[in-house]
Design a protein around this motif. Structure first.
Motif, mmCIF file in Angstrom:
data_model
loop_
_atom_site.group_PDB
_atom_site.id
_atom_site.type_symbol
_atom_site.label_atom_id
_atom_site.label_comp_id
_atom_site.label_asym_id
_atom_site.label_seq_id
_atom_site.Cartn_x
_atom_site.Cartn_y
_atom_site.Cartn_z
ATOM 1 N N ARG A 59 -13.556 -7.328 -9.835
ATOM 2 C CA ARG A 59 -13.904 -6.339 -8.955
ATOM 3 C C ARG A 59 -12.796 -5.225 -9.017
ATOM 4 O O ARG A 59 -12.614 -4.477 -7.696
ATOM 5 C CB ARG A 59 -13.963 -6.998 -7.672
ATOM 6 N N GLU A 60 -12.149 -4.842 -10.053
ATOM 7 C CA GLU A 60 -11.172 -3.929 -10.088
ATOM 8 C C GLU A 60 -11.553 -2.864 -11.229
ATOM 9 O O GLU A 60 -10.907 -1.696 -11.582
ATOM 10 C CB GLU A 60 -9.806 -4.447 -10.502
ATOM 11 N N GLY A 64 -15.082 -6.176 -16.862
ATOM 12 C CA GLY A 64 -16.486 -5.877 -17.740
ATOM 13 C C GLY A 64 -17.382 -6.986 -17.496
ATOM 14 O O GLY A 64 -18.555 -6.833 -18.029
ATOM 15 N N THR A 65 -17.307 -7.668 -16.415
ATOM 16 C CA THR A 65 -18.008 -8.861 -16.150
ATOM 17 C C THR A 65 -19.228 -8.192 -15.245
ATOM 18 O O THR A 65 -20.535 -8.611 -15.552
ATOM 19 C CB THR A 65 -17.482 -9.887 -15.194
ATOM 20 N N CYS A 84 -18.564 -2.388 -9.442
ATOM 21 C CA CYS A 84 -17.573 -3.108 -8.622
ATOM 22 C C CYS A 84 -16.665 -2.004 -8.042
ATOM 23 O O CYS A 84 -16.126 -2.094 -6.923
ATOM 24 C CB CYS A 84 -16.845 -4.211 -9.184
#
Ligand code: HEM
Ligand code: FES
Lengths: 247, 222
Positions: A59-60, A64-65, A84
């Motif tokens: 979430r930064e 790349g998720t 995110c």
């Protein structure tokens, strides 16, 4: 803020899915897009409904998720931003969005907005590595690399493998992802050993996975959260025909 | 052999498309030169045509051209099919990303502009190369200039040709710069210049080709 959502819901792989409408109430402008979805999911769970599945990790904006289509554009219309890191303050009260998973033969939908991107891992396995001697850790700057080359290699190495390039491309091509790794390693001395086999192996894998070819439109570059340039693809193609001539 | 097999890969296919496409573009430039000779009158025009057709290398050159054209078409259609199947399920909502993207009317219609060019080439060959043969009374050579005048005094032909040239221009508007990318032959810092140059070249070529039927129709070429 109140946000209207139309979300692709699909219970699992190989089953049909459909769009469902939701409304997110009391959204704070400080929330990220994913935090807004967290709020929606809390409400769904309270109502005893299945929460909307989506991927995330750091979430930064660096792992790349995360990633899905926001009203027809991967990661939404804000340049160089992952979902995110996309904040609700960029939008207006009452805005509506359509959320959809990446769509590609090589990225089968697992559930709702989550797709299986292991095809990318297999492309990297095919050649996105360098062979080095193991042993004690090497000193930094043991191999001297000019700053301009190091910078150029870093520009390509920035790819976080989120898959937005594939999602945006009309051919669902993985050319930007694959070429970024090929370019990165072709620039550095450590990448020279496998240079010719790498490009052939990775391109072959990319095709086996069912990705399309590159039509040089550059939608991928436009949606890439890291701004990976289309020039990487030109480099891959050059590396490719050089490798074909050499082999 | 691996190298040969790799030519059938997605990247190999695009390299072949780019190579054949640029070679066809090269032919078009030579062809344009011959066409523009019409402005100098029947003698220059017919003489150039006669020189070409009486050159012993014309048959191998024509065969080469046909091979390039057919390779381009077969590869383009195969590539289009594979690309289509790479996304079996379409998006409910899909927008153009804008920004550095070069997606355009030209880039999204390559298969259609290409197929239109194919149709045009068939008609064009039938009208001219395999069309009526007039003979120049003085030289005894084929009088293609007369055929040119005959055809382009018909407004329907003029409109059809101008339209066809616009479509070729569209194909090449994306095609020329795309091909330089596919071949990776442009130094990185020149990418934008080549992109713009390719577009300008495509438009210029289409306009110069299209001027000829118009000039005949309005009696500038006579
Ligand atoms: C005078 C004739 C033609 C010329 C000069 C020409 C030229 C080109 C060039 C330079 C490219 C760019 C290649 C690249 O993207 O790397 C291209 C692409 C293409 N051509 Fe042609 N072309 C011609 C005829 C045709 C015909 C008859 C077809 C019919 C099927 C066709 C279909 C295509 C397609 C579909 C692409 C795009 C490939 C992609 O999206 O990746 N072309 N052409
Ligand atoms: S969750 Fe890591 S980049 Fe978005």
């Amino acid at each position: 803020m109140r946000i209207h959502l139309t979300v692709w819901r699909q219970a699992g792989p190989n089953v049909g899915g459909a769009f469902h409408a939701y409304t997110a109430e009391n959204v704070s402008p400080d929330m990220s897009f994913l935090e807004m979805l967290d709020v929606v999911n809390e409400q769904l769970i309270k109502k005893g409904e299945e929460p909307i599945a989506f991927d995330s990790d750091c979430r930064e904006g660096i792992c790349g998720t995360c990633g899905f289509m926001i009203s027809g554009i991967p990661h939404g219309s804000q340049p160089h931003t992952t979902v995110c890191q996309l904040h609700m303050r960029k939008f207006n009260d009452g805005d509506s969005f359509t959320l959809e998973p990446w769509r590609a033969k090589a990225f089968p939908v697992l559930k709702d907005l989550v797709v299986d991107r292991s095809a990318f891992d297999r492309i990297i396995q095919a050649g996105g590595y360098t062979s080095v001697n193991t042993g004690g850790a090497k000193d930094a700057n043991n191999i001297l690399i000019g700053k301009d080359i190091a910078d150029a290699a870093m520009d390509s190495a920035e790819c976080i493998g989120c898959g937005a390039c594939v999602a945006a491309c009309k051919n669902a091509s993985a050319a930007l992802f694959t070429s970024a790794k090929i370019t990165h390693l072709s620039l550095l001395p450590q990448g020279q050993v496998e240079r010719t086999t790498r490009v052939l192996n990775m391109v072959e894998r990319m095709d086996t996975e069912g990705f399309g070819s590159c039509s040089n439109e550059g939608e991928c570059e436009a949606v890439c959260p890291k701004g990976i340039s289309l020039k990487n693809i030109a480099t891959m193609n050059k590396e490719f025909w050089k490798a074909v001539l050499q082999s | 052999m691996r190298a040969l097999r790799m030519l059938g890969s997605s990247v190999g296919t695009k390299i072949i498309l780019a190579f054949t496409g640029l070679a066809l573009f090269g032919f078009l430039i030579v062809h344009l030169y011959g066409n523009l000779l019409a402005f100098l009158g029947p003698a220059s025009y017919n003489e150039h045509a006669h020189e070409l057709i009486s050159n012993p290398l014309i048959i191998p050159a024509e065969l080469g051209l046909v091979a390039l054209f057919l390779t381009h078409i077969v590869k383009a259609i195969g590539n289009f099919g594979k690309n289509r199947s790479a996304r079996p399920q379409a998006y409910g909502v899909k927008k153009w990303a804008g920004g550095p993207s070069r997606k355009s009317l030209a880039s999204t219609t390559m298969i259609f502009s290409g197929l239109a060019v194919l149709l045009f080439v068939v008609i064009h060959l039938k009208l001219f190369k395999y069309g009526p043969v007039y003979t120049d009374a003085v030289t005894g050579n084929r009088d293609l200039f007369r055929l040119l005048l005959d055809d382009f005094h018909k407004p329907g032909y003029v409109v059809g040709y101008v339209l066809a040239m616009l479509i070729i221009g569209l194909h090449l508007r994306h095609g020329i710069s795309s091909a330089t990318q596919s071949l990776g032959i442009v130094p990185e810092s020149w990418t934008m210049q080549v992109l713009r140059g390719g577009m300008a070249l495509a438009m210029l070529m289409a306009i110069l080709f299209a001027i000829i039927p118009i000039a005949v129709y309005f009696g500038v070429i006579r």
